[in-house]
Each structure stands twice: as structure tokens, then as C-alpha cells.
Write an enzyme that holds these catalytic residues in place. Sequence first.
Site, PDB file in Angstrom:
ATOM      1  N   HIS A 302      18.906  14.152  71.633  1.00 14.47           N
ATOM      2  CA  HIS A 302      18.788  13.063  70.509  1.00 14.47           C
ATOM      3  C   HIS A 302      20.275  12.297  70.509  1.00 14.47           C
ATOM      4  O   HIS A 302      21.164  12.842  70.141  1.00 14.47           O
ATOM      5  CB  HIS A 302      18.538  13.335  69.487  1.00 14.47           C
ATOM      6  N   PHE A 477      23.324  17.046  68.841  1.00 10.85           N
ATOM      7  CA  PHE A 477      23.496  18.521  69.129  1.00 10.85           C
ATOM      8  C   PHE A 477      22.004  19.112  69.119  1.00 10.85           C
ATOM      9  O   PHE A 477      21.749  19.987  68.460  1.00 10.85           O
ATOM     10  CB  PHE A 477      24.198  19.412  68.107  1.00 10.85           C
ATOM     11  N   HIS A 478      20.880  18.451  69.925  1.00 12.99           N
ATOM     12  CA  HIS A 478      19.649  18.784  69.879  1.00 12.99           C
ATOM     13  C   HIS A 478      19.241  19.246  71.519  1.00 12.99           C
ATOM     14  O   HIS A 478      18.021  18.588  71.879  1.00 12.99           O
ATOM     15  CB  HIS A 478      18.724  17.890  69.181  1.00 12.99           C
ATOM     16  N   PRO A 479      19.828  19.819  72.231  1.00 16.75           N
ATOM     17  CA  PRO A 479      19.586  20.162  73.629  1.00 16.75           C
ATOM     18  C   PRO A 479      18.296  20.988  73.483  1.00 16.75           C
ATOM     19  O   PRO A 479      18.326  22.145  73.060  1.00 16.75           O
ATOM     20  CB  PRO A 479      20.678  20.907  74.154  1.00 16.75           C
TER      21      PRO A 479
END
Length: 548
Positions: A302, A477-479
Site C-alpha cells: 500500500h 509497510f504492508h508487503p
Amino acid sequence: MATSRARGLDGDYDYVIVGAGTAGCIVANRLSADPDKRVLLLEGGGRDNWIWFHIPVGYLFAIGNPRSDWMFRTEAEPGLNGRSLGYPRGKVLGGSSAINAMISMRGQAEDYRQWRRMGLEGWDWDDVLPVFRKFEDHFLGDSEHHGIGGEWRIEAPRIQWEILDAVGEAAEQMGVPRIPDFNTGDNEGCSYFHVNQRKGWRWSAARGFLKPVMNRPNLRVETDVLVEQLLFEGHRARGLRCSRAGETFTVNAGCEVILCAGSIGSTQLLQRSGVGPRDWLGELGIPVVADRPGVGRNLQDHLQQRAIYRVSGVKTLNMTYRSWLGRAGMGLEYLLFRRGPLTMAPSQLGLFTRSDPSQSRANLQFHVQPLSLDKFGDPLHDFPAITVAPCNLRPTSRGTIRIRSTDPREPPRIAPNYLDTEEDRRVASDAIRATRRLMAQPALARFRPEEYLPGPATGDDNASLAKAAGDIGTTIFHPVGTARMGLRDDPQAVVDNRLRVIGVDGLRVIDASVMPTITSGNTNTPTAMIAEKGAACVREDAKAGKTG
């Protein structure tokens, strides 16, 4: 038996789990509940014995700190006008749940229905809702949507801000309704985020799931362990080669090796061990155990457009924190009441809406913060301001994670390919337009908001806004997605619907990397659900004699 300083790690276990983040803590809890199974949990970071892992606002000190963050960086991103971003990942028991935003967010029911339409049996909304409820201890009480008595504590925020209340009013004026709960399957609306806290303390996965069971005699937890490579006998995973403090050792897994190291860590380990794209492995001279082209591909994240607005006549954290008297007051309020700014998540107010009327459901998530800074780790600005940051919930751009060498200490090449598609650039432009509409509503007029970023000189045409999105865009920080689930005959799939790695035996991946498509919101809670389901699959398959 659980210790971070034990020697003599060489040995035999039934299950060896790599990574003690959100997923690893849950899987270790559930598998060690069987006293007949010996479970070893290995974490590359250290213990969570630093106060800022527990005071919620500690993310300001943990992100970008090598004590608590693996300090990854992306490649220079063309879509971000050549910028490289920091890519934080937790380096501690609890993993990223020890440094993240603490926001409890499942996503939308349609996210999981889409997974089921892709052929992934067992992952429909009706399948995962009971799993979410199982591990919750929710302040709203037991209901069709929420559970109580689980290990994952969820509470209301313990601070409110006048400026954020006004943003909520502005959202209503823009046509976005107030809702009490983002986690009922449809999160379109505006509300304060619910958070993973207990009485003003951060409630990480380590505190909720791991520490209560650390005394189990069949569970061993080790920190500061670098897992170098998976060990195979033919096409069956049998153990790991690891090192710590200059000593190398091996551990054997009689039943399964389970990777819970996240979209970066699990991907690196698979590739180093010969499970990945044949051409990538061949370039590094790595013998191929299983040619899985999807390992390291399908990276989704995101990207938020962090707009900043100066405000007047209202309190924000910027000026409070920069004053010694303000800091003293915050500390005293926390010490006496466990309330106030030290309990803050990075974002307090959320807003889910559609970037344009053609969208079938909410595709933008706003994170609204009563503060501003250039980036995490930098000081707060010396003027009162708020940050209004929308992100595209379902990006169509896809990136890659690829090891540079066989050296386990070398960070990988992370290329998210943000804003790589025309659709993503259009949604990012529309998101900035939506931010401007929000901030122009009458409810905010008394605070005289002035656009600081991207700035009033940025025009409203698509080209100007796409350029601005590249300038101010940053990761939340949503890998996810780099070892995605799929049907076993899908050449791009890495794991099947029971999270078993396709093409090898005795090996699973249970973490955010298995998501085929990213969920519509913060990804920590969906990762916890994946861990709960994954652990159940391990136990069920063991009873049925199926481990690969």
C-alpha cells in the site's frame, strides 16, 4: 527450556519455525499445545526487552533503528521519481507487531471472496470470519462480528483530538458516513481505528501468543539466530543450517519446517535454498530444488500519498512534543492514567471511500494523524500540522524481491514498482483530489488548513498529480504476496490452499507472503488469521499423515 542464550541447539524437533513475528508466535503457540510435539522457534532479532517495544508511541524510536528494524530499503523507484524508501520490518520477538501501527483491520469481505473465486477453498469470508473471532479479545464484546477471550487484545484508542473530530465531521460533509466498526466486512466510512493494546500498552504477538506459553517444556525459543539455508533430502525439507555468534549448527525437523519470516525473510530463505525461479537461481549458481517462478514475484504494498496541512488555533502533537513542558505532561498523563499521546497509534482516524463513482467498493484508505514529519525517524515539524494520507487499497502494480547473492547477511533487492500501471497513477491522482475536497469542507474552515505537501503550486491535472504522488508517496509497510497461494497446477503459485510449498515436501510458508492479493486495509490482522488457519492445517494434516 525457552531461552535466548542456550547452546547446543543442534538436535531434532518435530516442527522448526523460522521467524517469531506475528505469524511465528501464533504458530508456535498452537503447535506446542500438543505436548507430544517438540517445537523450535527461531528469531533473527533479539528479545523485546526495550521499553519502546511496549509504550505505543515507541514506533517513533523503533522504526529506522537497527536495534529493532532490519533496515531494508527499496531500489530507486521510477514511479517515485527515482526515490528509494526505507522498508521497515520488525527485528525482535513479535516481529513487526512490536513496531507497527497497532491498527486492527481485517479488510473487506470481498477480499476473501475473491480468494475463493481464485479456487482457494477454505479462504472465503465465511471461512475466515470464525478464525478472526477465535483469537480476538475485543472491547466491543462477543457478537456475530467479534470474539472475546482470545489472545489478541483489541481496544478503543485512549486519546482523541479536536482536529481529528473535525476531520471526521468534514468526511460526513463529503458524503462519507460515520461508522462504529471497520471490521464487519464492509469498512466504507469514517471512524477512529481500533488498536492492539491492553490498558495503554502495545499488545504485540509476542505478548499475546508467545510469552504465556514460553514455559511449555516442548517449546524452545531462540533469538539472534541467522537461518542460512533450508536442508533437503531429495525434495523433502529436513532441517536448517543456522548460525549465531560465529557458531554454525543444524537443526532437524521430523515433521515440517515452517517459514514465518514474512514477505522478505521467507522469500530470501526459499531462494537461497534452491526454491524459486530457475533463471534467478542459475545466475547465482544455486542448485534448483524446486523451480517455482512465483517466489519473489507478485509483491504488493500500500502506497500512501502523505499530504500535510498546516493548521491554526488547534492543538497538534507537533507543538506539544517540541515543548519540554508538553513532553513532561504527556509522560505524567501516561504514568498516572495510561492515557494521552504516548498511547497513540501512528494514525488515529480512518476513512474508507471510493476514488471515483465507478468503484464497486471502497478503494481508498485515509490515515489521518495529528502530527507531521518528513519521515519516521525524523523530528516533528516546528509548526502545527496534520497528515492526511490516502492509499490505494488494491494496487495493480506488482513488484519483486530477489536475493543479490548467497550471503544470508546481504539484504535483497526490493523493487515494489509503485505506480507502475496507469490505473495506479490515476487512483493516486484521484486520492490527492479527494484529500483536497476533504480539507476544503466547512467543518475545517475555522482551523484555516493550508496545503504544505504536495503544495498549492501542484495543479489539478493528471500529469501534475501523478508527479506529486511520486514525490510524496511512501509505503505503509504492508508487503505481501511473494509466495502466493494458488492451485497446484498454477506455475506462478508457491503454496497451495493449505500453505504447503508446491514441489517439495515437509515445508510450508505461513505469513503475509502467501496472500494472492492484498487485503483492503492494514495487513497485520489478516496475517494473524493466516497463522491461525495455517497452524490448524498443520495439525490436521499431521493427524491425516499428510505433511507435503
